[in-house]
Design a protein around this motif. Structure first.
Motif, PDB file in Angstrom:
ATOM      1  N   THR A 165     -26.668 -41.608 -26.993  1.00  0.00           N
ATOM      2  CA  THR A 165     -26.157 -40.639 -27.268  1.00  0.00           C
ATOM      3  C   THR A 165     -25.080 -39.944 -28.565  1.00  0.00           C
ATOM      4  N   VAL A 224     -20.730 -34.094 -17.315  1.00  0.00           N
ATOM      5  CA  VAL A 224     -21.087 -34.703 -18.295  1.00  0.00           C
ATOM      6  C   VAL A 224     -21.968 -33.727 -19.322  1.00  0.00           C
ATOM      7  N   VAL A 225     -21.657 -33.088 -20.448  1.00  0.00           N
ATOM      8  CA  VAL A 225     -22.556 -32.227 -20.857  1.00  0.00           C
ATOM      9  C   VAL A 225     -22.742 -32.313 -21.908  1.00  0.00           C
ATOM     10  N   HIS A 226     -24.101 -32.641 -22.700  1.00  0.00           N
ATOM     11  CA  HIS A 226     -24.473 -33.253 -23.666  1.00  0.00           C
ATOM     12  C   HIS A 226     -24.684 -31.794 -24.729  1.00  0.00           C
ATOM     13  N   CYS A 272     -21.753 -36.342 -26.369  1.00  0.00           N
ATOM     14  CA  CYS A 272     -21.136 -35.561 -24.230  1.00  0.00           C
ATOM     15  C   CYS A 272     -19.856 -35.181 -23.996  1.00  0.00           C
ATOM     16  N   ARG A 293     -21.733 -42.169 -17.406  1.00  0.00           N
ATOM     17  CA  ARG A 293     -22.712 -41.302 -17.699  1.00  0.00           C
ATOM     18  C   ARG A 293     -23.219 -40.614 -19.113  1.00  0.00           C
ATOM     19  N   GLY A 294     -22.374 -41.207 -19.832  1.00  0.00           N
ATOM     20  CA  GLY A 294     -22.878 -41.069 -20.642  1.00  0.00           C
ATOM     21  C   GLY A 294     -21.455 -40.382 -21.824  1.00  0.00           C
ATOM     22  N   ALA A 295     -20.624 -40.290 -21.404  1.00  0.00           N
ATOM     23  CA  ALA A 295     -19.527 -39.317 -22.010  1.00  0.00           C
ATOM     24  C   ALA A 295     -18.873 -40.410 -23.126  1.00  0.00           C
ATOM     25  N   GLN A 296     -18.373 -39.815 -24.246  1.00  0.00           N
ATOM     26  CA  GLN A 296     -17.945 -40.337 -25.986  1.00  0.00           C
ATOM     27  C   GLN A 296     -16.581 -39.469 -25.850  1.00  0.00           C
TER      28      GLN A 296
END
Length: 280
Positions: A2, A146-148, A154, A175-178
């Motif tokens: 994302t 993890v929150v977008h 994220c 889980r997509g954390a950036q």
């Protein structure tokens, strides 16, 4: 992956909190105001931002601090139009103990994510200091979120001592954390050897930004924090360091840098988790 905004400024604040909540929150607002005036979109307060003092006093004040801190974060985020991380404050656990809770609040004052610290700091240090966080704090029983966040990407939440547990950050990355949020009150003794090394490692191994607000200086009695709030890029490069005085570490988060590092070093894609099962 994302995408996050092409670029935005992130401000990891550094405080010297004390047993005086009024003074602490006033100091916190001054730093939030400064960061917002400089254009920060993401602002983070360290662990224990509203109170750093004796455990008995912390337990006595916990009901008031829980309510006041949550409201403070809502008010500050809305007033200064920033995404605001409250890096850790006491919340009654219902059994005479407390949780060490971090909250992430949006510009409209809406709660975006909440995390109760899982790993508790129970150690005997070579300098003679002993810490037993579990004497008053209950471990959180939920996975870190993890929150977008629109425009920021994220964000994965954690607190301080969690940084020594790489599996937590691999969980967040999976889980997509950036951006890995790691607010802390790291001790001066451990910080001089471990703080930057651990944070850079978490950034490198997860090809993610690390955003680490911090406590600094002497708080009460013998308690001393390391300082050096940091912002680190996915290659492990320190972009900003607040040093040892209260202030701010501010740096730019860039989509193109994140994608470049993940393209050049696609280590997350090369994992073989089936060959290395975790055992408890």
């Amino acid at each position: 992956m994302t995408s996050i905004l092409s670029s935005y400024l992130a401000a990891a604040l550094q405080l010297t909190s004390t047993p005086d909540p009024d003074a602490n929150l006033q100091a916190a607002e001054e730093q939030i105001d400064l960061a917002a005036r400089q254009g920060a979109a993401l602002v983070g307060l360290p662990e224990n931002f509203a109170f750093l003092g004796d455990d008995r006093q912390k337990l006595a004040l916990a009901p008031m601090l829980a309510e006041r801190c949550s409201q403070f974060l809502v008010t500050m985020a809305h007033r200064y139009q920033v995404i605001l991380l409250g890096g850790g404050f006491p919340v009654p656990a219902g059994d005479g103990a407390i949780y060490n809770r971090a909250e992430l609040v949006g510009r409209d004052g809406q709660l975006l994510a909440r995390y109760d610290k899982i790993h508790l700091f129970d150690v005997n240090l070579p300098d003679g200091n002993t810490y037993q966080e579990s004497a008053t704090v209950r471990s959180g029983d939920s996975s870190p979120p993890v929150v977008h966040v629109s425009g920021l990407g994220c964000l994965g939440l954690s607190i301080c001592y969690d940084v020594r547990f790489p599996e937590l950050y691999r969980f967040l990355a999976s889980r997509g954390a950036q951006v890995l949020l790691i607010p802390a009150a790291f001790t001066a003794f451990t910080g001089k050897d471990h703080w930057e090394v651990l944070l850079r490692a978490r950034a490198i191994e997860n090809t993610a930004y690390v955003f680490a607000p911090a406590q600094t200086g002497v708080h009460y009695h013998r308690r001393q924090s390391h300082g050096h709030a940091l912002v680190i890029d996915p290659w492990g490069t320190v972009l900003a360091d607040a040093g040892t005085s209260p202030g701010v570490a501010m740096a730019e988060m860039r989509t193109d840098r994140l994608e470049q590092v993940q393209r050049q070093m696609p280590s997350l894609c090369h994992r073989k988790p089936s060959l290395f099962p975790l055992h408890t």
